[in-house]
Motif scaffolding. Structure first.
Motif, PDB file in Angstrom:
ATOM      1  N   ASP A  37      44.514  38.585  72.194  1.00 42.50           N
ATOM      2  CA  ASP A  37      43.091  38.542  72.514  1.00 42.50           C
ATOM      3  C   ASP A  37      42.839  39.705  73.469  1.00 42.50           C
ATOM      4  O   ASP A  37      43.716  40.068  74.261  1.00 42.50           O
ATOM      5  N   ILE A  38      41.675  40.298  73.419  1.00 41.04           N
ATOM      6  CA  ILE A  38      41.368  41.444  74.273  1.00 41.04           C
ATOM      7  C   ILE A  38      41.006  40.997  75.687  1.00 41.04           C
ATOM      8  O   ILE A  38      41.452  41.566  76.667  1.00 41.04           O
TER       9      ILE A  38
ATOM     10  N   HIS B  82      50.731  49.156  72.933  1.00 43.99           N
ATOM     11  CA  HIS B  82      50.973  50.404  72.194  1.00 43.99           C
ATOM     12  C   HIS B  82      52.039  51.237  72.893  1.00 43.99           C
ATOM     13  O   HIS B  82      52.965  51.750  72.253  1.00 43.99           O
ATOM     14  N   GLU B  83      51.934  51.372  74.235  1.00 48.36           N
ATOM     15  CA  GLU B  83      52.922  52.134  75.008  1.00 48.36           C
ATOM     16  C   GLU B  83      54.322  51.543  74.874  1.00 48.36           C
ATOM     17  O   GLU B  83      55.311  52.274  74.901  1.00 48.36           O
ATOM     18  N   LEU B  84      54.405  50.224  74.723  1.00 50.75           N
ATOM     19  CA  LEU B  84      55.700  49.554  74.567  1.00 50.75           C
ATOM     20  C   LEU B  84      56.272  49.728  73.160  1.00 50.75           C
ATOM     21  O   LEU B  84      57.370  49.257  72.866  1.00 50.75           O
ATOM     22  N   GLY B  85      55.510  50.391  72.284  1.00 48.87           N
ATOM     23  CA  GLY B  85      55.977  50.646  70.926  1.00 48.87           C
ATOM     24  C   GLY B  85      55.901  49.433  70.012  1.00 48.87           C
ATOM     25  O   GLY B  85      56.624  49.352  69.023  1.00 48.87           O
ATOM     26  N   LEU B  86      54.987  48.506  70.312  1.00 50.45           N
ATOM     27  CA  LEU B  86      54.901  47.258  69.549  1.00 50.45           C
ATOM     28  C   LEU B  86      53.653  47.145  68.675  1.00 50.45           C
ATOM     29  O   LEU B  86      53.381  46.089  68.122  1.00 50.45           O
ATOM     30  N   ALA B  87      52.902  48.231  68.543  1.00 50.06           N
ATOM     31  CA  ALA B  87      51.639  48.165  67.788  1.00 50.06           C
ATOM     32  C   ALA B  87      51.841  47.711  66.346  1.00 50.06           C
ATOM     33  O   ALA B  87      51.033  46.955  65.810  1.00 50.06           O
ATOM     34  N   ARG B  88      52.926  48.146  65.693  1.00 50.36           N
ATOM     35  CA  ARG B  88      53.139  47.793  64.277  1.00 50.36           C
ATOM     36  C   ARG B  88      53.588  46.350  64.104  1.00 50.36           C
ATOM     37  O   ARG B  88      53.771  45.893  62.972  1.00 50.36           O
ATOM     38  N   ARG B  89      53.730  45.630  65.195  1.00 48.82           N
ATOM     39  CA  ARG B  89      54.039  44.205  65.128  1.00 48.82           C
ATOM     40  C   ARG B  89      52.859  43.361  65.614  1.00 48.82           C
ATOM     41  O   ARG B  89      52.940  42.147  65.636  1.00 48.82           O
ATOM     42  N   ALA B  90      51.791  44.034  66.012  1.00 51.45           N
ATOM     43  CA  ALA B  90      50.705  43.339  66.699  1.00 51.45           C
ATOM     44  C   ALA B  90      49.369  43.461  65.979  1.00 51.45           C
ATOM     45  O   ALA B  90      49.101  44.429  65.282  1.00 51.45           O
ATOM     46  N   ALA B  91      48.546  42.423  66.190  1.00 48.95           N
ATOM     47  CA  ALA B  91      47.170  42.416  65.693  1.00 48.95           C
ATOM     48  C   ALA B  91      46.289  41.769  66.752  1.00 48.95           C
ATOM     49  O   ALA B  91      46.767  41.027  67.619  1.00 48.95           O
ATOM     50  N   VAL B  92      45.014  42.060  66.672  1.00 44.85           N
ATOM     51  CA  VAL B  92      44.043  41.521  67.627  1.00 44.85           C
ATOM     52  C   VAL B  92      43.269  40.389  66.967  1.00 44.85           C
ATOM     53  O   VAL B  92      42.779  40.530  65.843  1.00 44.85           O
TER      54      VAL B  92
ATOM     55  N   GLU C  55      33.533  41.683  69.325  1.00 45.72           N
ATOM     56  CA  GLU C  55      33.322  42.454  68.092  1.00 45.72           C
ATOM     57  C   GLU C  55      32.725  43.811  68.469  1.00 45.72           C
ATOM     58  O   GLU C  55      31.529  43.994  68.490  1.00 45.72           O
ATOM     59  N   ASN C  56      33.613  44.731  68.794  1.00 39.95           N
ATOM     60  CA  ASN C  56      33.217  46.069  69.205  1.00 39.95           C
ATOM     61  C   ASN C  56      33.723  47.065  68.155  1.00 39.95           C
ATOM     62  O   ASN C  56      34.923  47.325  68.078  1.00 39.95           O
TER      63      ASN C  56
ATOM     64  N   PRO D 236      38.081  39.070  63.958  1.00 39.05           N
ATOM     65  CA  PRO D 236      37.132  38.368  64.830  1.00 39.05           C
ATOM     66  C   PRO D 236      37.346  36.855  64.760  1.00 39.05           C
ATOM     67  O   PRO D 236      37.586  36.298  63.685  1.00 39.05           O
ATOM     68  N   LYS D 237      37.261  36.187  65.915  1.00 41.55           N
ATOM     69  CA  LYS D 237      37.431  34.734  65.957  1.00 41.55           C
ATOM     70  C   LYS D 237      36.337  34.022  65.169  1.00 41.55           C
ATOM     71  O   LYS D 237      36.532  32.901  64.727  1.00 41.55           O
ATOM     72  N   ALA D 238      35.208  34.673  64.993  1.00 42.72           N
ATOM     73  CA  ALA D 238      34.092  34.066  64.252  1.00 42.72           C
ATOM     74  C   ALA D 238      34.307  34.096  62.741  1.00 42.72           C
ATOM     75  O   ALA D 238      33.491  33.574  61.984  1.00 42.72           O
ATOM     76  N   THR D 239      35.411  34.669  62.300  1.00 44.20           N
ATOM     77  CA  THR D 239      35.712  34.726  60.864  1.00 44.20           C
ATOM     78  C   THR D 239      35.844  33.306  60.320  1.00 44.20           C
ATOM     79  O   THR D 239      36.421  32.439  60.976  1.00 44.20           O
ATOM     80  N   GLY D 240      35.318  33.064  59.129  1.00 43.82           N
ATOM     81  CA  GLY D 240      35.445  31.747  58.505  1.00 43.82           C
ATOM     82  C   GLY D 240      36.904  31.361  58.324  1.00 43.82           C
ATOM     83  O   GLY D 240      37.790  32.218  58.254  1.00 43.82           O
ATOM     84  N   PHE D 241      37.181  30.053  58.214  1.00 48.99           N
ATOM     85  CA  PHE D 241      38.547  29.534  58.202  1.00 48.99           C
ATOM     86  C   PHE D 241      39.399  30.147  57.089  1.00 48.99           C
ATOM     87  O   PHE D 241      40.511  30.618  57.334  1.00 48.99           O
TER      88      PHE D 241
END
Length: 199
Positions: A52-53, A68-78, A83-84, A101-106
């Motif tokens: 979560d941001i 990203h600095e830790l080199g983990l971006a390719r394992r991570a998602a938000v 919604e920016n 987005p958390k507002a995405t339908g189930f």
């Protein structure tokens, strides 16, 4: 897997959903930026990290930048309520796996999660907005001094530049961040994680 969310009920609901989807046998939860960073710097080899941001200790994309600095971006998602579109573009440019987005339908949410678990990117509905401009190291140095209340002459003296050069840098920073002036540029730089809040 690791879920980062400051809302305990949402974090546990997401954890329960992921377990029911049989995405992982073990799923840990962090509620703050500091706990997340400490956890990620540990020995564990995280398969997927769900961020979560807006968690305590994070401002703007500061936690995202640290992952990203830790080199983990390719394992991570938000997964976030924020919604920016500009942030979506920047997160994608840092090679994260997705922005949901958390507002995405189930059903759409489950589809996005499955997509990301398989290692495929998911940035559904991503607009082609202009990505925020990157600031140079010199611009960040100048902004830190401006944030401390130093005038152009003092910044120039400390960095061994001319006041005109400092003013040119400040003008470029204001333009890059689409700010209304110096003070607004400092606020945006803190929000975007370019400079720490204590600056």
């Amino acid at each position: 897997m690791l879920i980062v969310d400051d809302h305990p009920v949402l974090a546990q609901s997401t954890r329960s959903l992921f377990l029911s989807m049989q995405l992982a046998d073990e799923i840990d939860v962090c509620h703050t930026a500091a706990h997340t960073i400490a956890t990620l710097q540990g020995d564990a080899d995280w398969f997927r990290i769900w961020l979560d941001i807006d968690v305590p200790g994070a401002r703007g994309l500061s936690l995202i930048r640290k992952v990203h600095e830790l080199g983990l971006a390719r394992r991570a998602a938000v997964i976030t309520a924020v919604e920016n579109p500009d942030w979506q573009v920047e997160i994608k440019s840092m090679n994260f796996l997705g922005y949901v987005p958390k507002a995405t339908g189930f059903e759409a949410f489950k589809h996005a999660v499955q997509h990301i678990v398989q290692g495929r990117e998911y940035f559904e509905g991503l607009q082609q907005h202009r990505p925020p401009s990157r600031l140079t190291k010199r611009q960040v140095e100048i902004l830190k001094l401006v944030a401390r209340g130093h005038a152009s002459k003092e910044v120039a003296r400390q960095l061994k530049l001319t006041p005109g050069t400092v003013d040119n840098h400040v003008s470029a920073i204001v333009d890059a961040l689409c700010a209304k002036g110096r003070t607004h540029a400092v606020a945006l730089a803190i929000e975007y994680g370019y400079i720490p809040p204590e600056a």
